[in-house]
Design an enzyme around this catalytic site. Structure first.
Site, mmCIF file in Angstrom:
data_model
loop_
_atom_site.group_PDB
_atom_site.id
_atom_site.type_symbol
_atom_site.label_atom_id
_atom_site.label_comp_id
_atom_site.label_asym_id
_atom_site.label_seq_id
_atom_site.Cartn_x
_atom_site.Cartn_y
_atom_site.Cartn_z
ATOM 1 N N ASP A 261 -20.185 22.454 -36.709
ATOM 2 C CA ASP A 261 -20.123 23.845 -36.297
ATOM 3 C C ASP A 261 -21.011 23.912 -35.053
ATOM 4 O OD1 ASP A 261 -20.161 26.995 -38.120
ATOM 5 O OD2 ASP A 261 -19.927 26.539 -35.994
HETATM 6 C C1 GLC Z 1 -19.227 29.584 -34.842
HETATM 7 C C2 GLC Z 1 -18.519 29.576 -36.175
HETATM 8 C C3 GLC Z 1 -17.355 28.628 -36.227
HETATM 9 C C4 GLC Z 1 -16.700 28.614 -34.867
HETATM 10 C C5 GLC Z 1 -17.665 27.956 -33.914
HETATM 11 C C6 GLC Z 1 -17.157 28.018 -32.477
HETATM 12 O O1 GLC Z 1 -20.611 29.648 -35.033
HETATM 13 O O2 GLC Z 1 -19.324 29.360 -37.326
HETATM 14 O O3 GLC Z 1 -16.454 29.070 -37.250
HETATM 15 O O4 GLC Z 1 -15.486 27.896 -34.914
HETATM 16 O O5 GLC Z 1 -18.964 28.529 -33.960
HETATM 17 O O6 GLC Z 1 -17.113 29.348 -32.047
#
Ligand code: GLC
Length: 732
Positions: A261
């Site tokens: 993430d």
């Molecule tokens: C965010 C989210 C994730 C997302 C990523 C990119 O913090 O937790 O679901 O795909 O970052 O935006």
């Protein structure tokens, strides 16, 4: 004859090797061969560069070899607008609109896996058109707390439902050569302290509740990437968690890429050795503190390169990552046949509408006040901010859409001859940098105007619910209450004193309390329905569509009736406020496997509305049900009759329990379902197969799945709290 033989053997070779790849793409064997040809040509620097971001949403290729960059995009509900190279800002391009599909909770509520396939396929076509190789979804985290700000992005409280709906979404997506990235692996069931909460959970609950949807994504959908979650599990960050990595790679045979993430990596050695392939979004601020490229300070960047050069980390870990990344590329941006996709086309918009329609759940319909008769519904007051408010925000799943039909617009277009007034009634207030400020509008005057508007109308349609703002249905924060916000409940009571003919349309992505439920004749749960939301709602209200959605999670009467909140302990939710030595918040899932209806059934706590519940404009009866066990399957055959006056669709649900089990179990667990359309007055036979191995529990001693012998109870019904037939089987 010879020709024929050769043709057959070539075809046989291609088809036998391609595991679930469409015939016109590279086979796994061809991909492995190409990887081994490329690997020796790459320098150490080039290999390390592949393993981490070069921008907010891209990783580098190898320019001198013509290996392209990989581009990632949110989110589960459509292709997000362009984000800046180095920060979270919108790039404000003019060509980055997308079709906005309903939230995944709405898809789950449809209980229709075919729609999930269409959903994934449509999002992938839009991703191709926008030049995206990896779509960051679907999210399949289990609905554990009704306060979780991101429940709207996920597929409910039951691991079987989430599995059955995630697999076709992923297949529909990946058949286009776009990688799905099932997320957030694992145990990311809240937004509070999401980067520092350290989840402790039993192996049974992990295996039986929180992992199945990820396991199905890998084993049944062959998902090409998995996103590690921010939180910790048993003291180790999930983006580089040895135990989760072992389950993923060694037990499930995952051959794709583990992607963090954004900001989920926290340690070079763990990232190197616990299976992380691609590091994104790490919160370095090298751009301002030094002229050096901030991405060089990523855990899998210079620190990794140095550690390998010093012999502190084995370079084999790097080759394993590069193999996975190249495999992802040969499946996407270096596929044998690159597709070009399309976006905003009629089929995608129709798909969005179909899902929104089938996801709508009719919760209450006293005296069949619904569907509305356009002939007698002359004067309508539409009350509520959600009748007009855009619902395209909510964090990373935000979208810039071509159009968004609001509930008010939908109602107006479906009742052209009615006199329709709208009054907001309440206001949610502006959101500034993740904080929602009190509205500048005067609450009293808003209320007064609404009470005026409802005075002499035939019908009040209250369109309320939650918003996509902070501490509502939005990433980055949890709700603080189960109640509807902004004084809606008080306003509803006041309106009912003036006009009792009210229909409440909930536009939200989470359970809410409904203190006014007994006084409101009809309630419709419409979720966030995407670009065609207003049309889907109006289609149901006017009867063009007979609602067939079922709740993908329980609505508790009050927060304490929910398992995680029943302990009234911060350790159980949201985690201990006092951090531990590693500066993390310990959280223990003490409810164990009893999540959702499993809790309500087993503890005898009646929910406001049950998992699997949803009414129709017609009536159905499961006239008979039989069960038999043969060739490793439990087969349930049922006859369902449409005993009403309208065509409609019902969802036959099969739950299984084992009252005399040697281990603690929920009374019953969903093990099969089938949605079927039946014409008025007709009946149909439905057959549902449950593989015997799906009755297994996770034996914590042997660390294996175990199917207990003996008696099981099979519950056949149309909701978890509406069981028409209870049958018994014996498994020997
Ligand atoms: C965010 C989210 C994730 C997302 C990523 C990119 O913090 O937790 O679901 O795909 O970052 O935006």
């Amino acid at each position: 004859m010879k020709q024929l033989f050769i043709a057959v053997s070539v075809f046989a070779l291609a088809s036998c090797c391609s595991n679930q790849q469409s015939a016109d793409q590279w086979t796994d064997a061809e991909i492995d061969q190409k990887i081994e040809e490329i690997l020796p040509q790459l320098s150490l620097d080039e290999k390390v560069a592949l393993c981490h971001a070069q921008s907010k949403f891209s990783t580098p290729g190898v320019a001198r070899l013509g290996i392209p960059e990989l581009w990632y995009s949110d989110g589960p509900h459509g292709v997000r607008m362009e984000i800046n190279w180095d920060d979270w800002g919108h790039s404000h391009w003019t060509n980055d609109t997308a079709t906005a599909f309903p939230v995944l909770t709405s898809l789950a509520a449809s209980f229709n896996p075919d729609l999930a396939f269409e959903y994934g396929n449509a999002v992938a076509e839009e991703a191709l058109y926008r030049g995206k190789d990896v779509m960051l979804g679907p999210g399949v985290n289990i609905y554990r707390s009704p306060l979780n700000g991101r429940n709207f992005e996920y597929m409910g409280e039951d691991p079987y439902l989430a599995s059955v709906m995630a697999v076709p979404y992923i297949k529909g997506m990946q058949q286009n050569g776009v990688a799905a990235c099932v997320k957030h692996f694992a145990l990311n069931n809240q937004e509070t302290w999401r980067t520092t909460v350290d989840v402790q959970v039993s192996d049974r609950a992990l295996r039986e509740i929180y992992l199945p949807a990820f396991e199905a994504a890998v084993r049944e959908a062959n998902v090409w990437s998995v996103m590690g979650s921010y939180n910790l599990y048993n003291g180790q960050h999930c983006c580089h968690n040895a135990k989760l990595n072992s389950i993923l790679r060694n037990e499930w045979g995952f051959d794709g890429c583990v992607i963090t993430d954004w900001g989920g990596a926290t340690d070079t050695k763990e990232s190197a050795e616990n299976g992380l392939d691609i590091e994104m979004g790490t919160w370095t601020n090298g751009l301002t503190s030094s002229t050096a490229n901030a991405y060089d300070s990523y855990y899998l960047a210079k620190p990794y390169l140095e550690a390998i050069k010093k012999g502190e980390i084995d370079s084999k870990t790097l080759d394993a990552k590069v193999r996975n990344i190249l495999r992802l590329m040969f499946r996407t941006n270096m596929a044998k046949n690159i597709k070009h996709g399309r976006k905003g086309n009629a089929e995608h918009i129709q798909t969005a509408l179909n899902i929104a329609r089938e996801g709508i759940v009719l919760l209450k319909n006293d005296n069949e006040v619904l569907p509305l008769d356009a002939k007698t519904t002359k004067k309508i007051a539409v009350i509520g901010e959600n009748a007009t408010r855009s619902m395209m925000g909510g964090g990373s799943s935000e979208l810039k859409t071509f159009h968004e039909v609001s509930p008010l617009e939908g109602i107006k277009s479906h009742f052209p001859n009615a006199q329709i007034v709208h009054s907001m009634g309440y206001a949610s207030g502006p959101e500034i940098y993740g904080h929602v400020l009190p509205s500048r509008l005067n609450a009293d005057s808003l209320q007064k105007a609404a009470l005026e508007a409802v005075k002499d109308v035939d019908l009040v349609i209250f369109v309320g619910g939650l918003t996509k703002a902070h501490e509502q249905d939005c990433e980055g924060g949890d709700r603080r209450s189960l109640d509807l916000p902004f004084g809606q409940n008080e306003l509803v009571e006041k309106i009912l004193d003036v006009n009792k003919n009210m229909i409440f349309v909930l536009v939200d992505g989470n359970a809410v309390t409904m203190p006014w439920l007994d006084k409101v004749p009809a309630v419709v749960e419409a979720w966030y329905g995407g670009c065609e939301a207003g049309n889907a709602i109006a289609d149901v209200l006017c009867g063009d569509v007979n609602p067939s959605g079922k709740l993908p999670y329980s609505f508790p009467v009050k927060l304490e009736d929910n398992a995680a909140h029943s302990f009234a302990s911060e350790e159980v939710y949201p985690g201990l406020a006092a951090v531990d030595a590693a500066n993390n918040h310990k959280e223990t899932y003490k409810e164990d496997i009893l999540v959702g209806y499993r809790w309500h059934d087993t503890k005898n706590i009646k929910p406001l509305f049950a998992f699997g519940y949803g009414l129709s404009y017609t009536t159905f009866e499961i006239q008979k049900a039989d069960v038999k066990v043969a060739s490793g399957k439990v087969n349930v055959k049922a006859t369902i009759a449409n005993t009403g006056k309208r065509d409609g669709a019902e969802v036959l649900q099969v739950y299984v329990g084992k009252p005399d089990s040697k281990v603690a179990r929920a009374v019953k667990e969903l093990k099969g379902f089938k949605k079927i359309s039946i014409a008025a007055g007709a009946s149909a036979e439905v057959s549902v197969d449950v593989p015997v191995e799906k009755l297994a529990f996770w034996n914590e001693e042997s660390q294996k799945w175990e199917v207990e012998k003996g008696k099981y109870v099979v519950y056949v019904g149309t909701s978890s709290d509406n069981i028409a037939h209870t049958l018994e089987i014996n498994i020997n």
